[in-house]
Design an enzyme around this catalytic site. Sequence first.
Site: not given
Ligand code: GAR
Length: 192
Positions: A12, A14, A65, A92, A111, A147, A176
Amino acid sequence: KIKLGVLGSGSGSNMQAILDAIEAGTLNAEIVLVLSDNPDAYILERAEKAGIPARVIDCAGYKTRFPDASQAAVAAELKAAGVEMVCLAGFMRLVKQAMLDVFPNKILNIHPSLLPAYPGLMAWKQAVEDGAKESGCTVHYVDAGMDTGPIILQARVPVFSDDTAETLHARIQEQEHQLYPKAINLALGRPA
Ligand code: GAR
């Protein structure tokens, strides 16, 4: 003040960056609900610490799923909480039509690559294994593909010859955290 819902499966960071931008006054928004498909995800703890309602999504026992019935229930729950825009933040599972119908052009995803390069899982690892010289991150609108939706904003990072998947991912994540709040502003028609 736009009401955001956040879906995540992991740490989390982001979502934290979005919260920090709200706190700093650079994003006029409020996170009203956090949902996770992973009961152990740290994103749930972060939400709790921030006083944001957080709940686990019932995916009927499926590991990867995201069944239609769960998508419909999640969409209804987000709506009931007053959510106007949905931010996928390390979520995910693939969002499909049942959610897109309820939030058309209102679901964003972050992404960890320069899409359309390296869609799918562990994009940072794909970049290192591919010998890429550059990678980055993308915020895009979610459509029915994986994506594939229209890109809102990207940031680039170099890939060094001694990078591991982990060192590259850390460099991408720094970007990010800057990118997501800006992209939300852009998606709302505000200056980044
Ligand atoms: C992030 O790097 C995001 O871009 C990636 O998972 C990480 C989550 O980090 N997302 C994917 O790969 C989606 N297919 P976070 O939980 O610390 O935000």
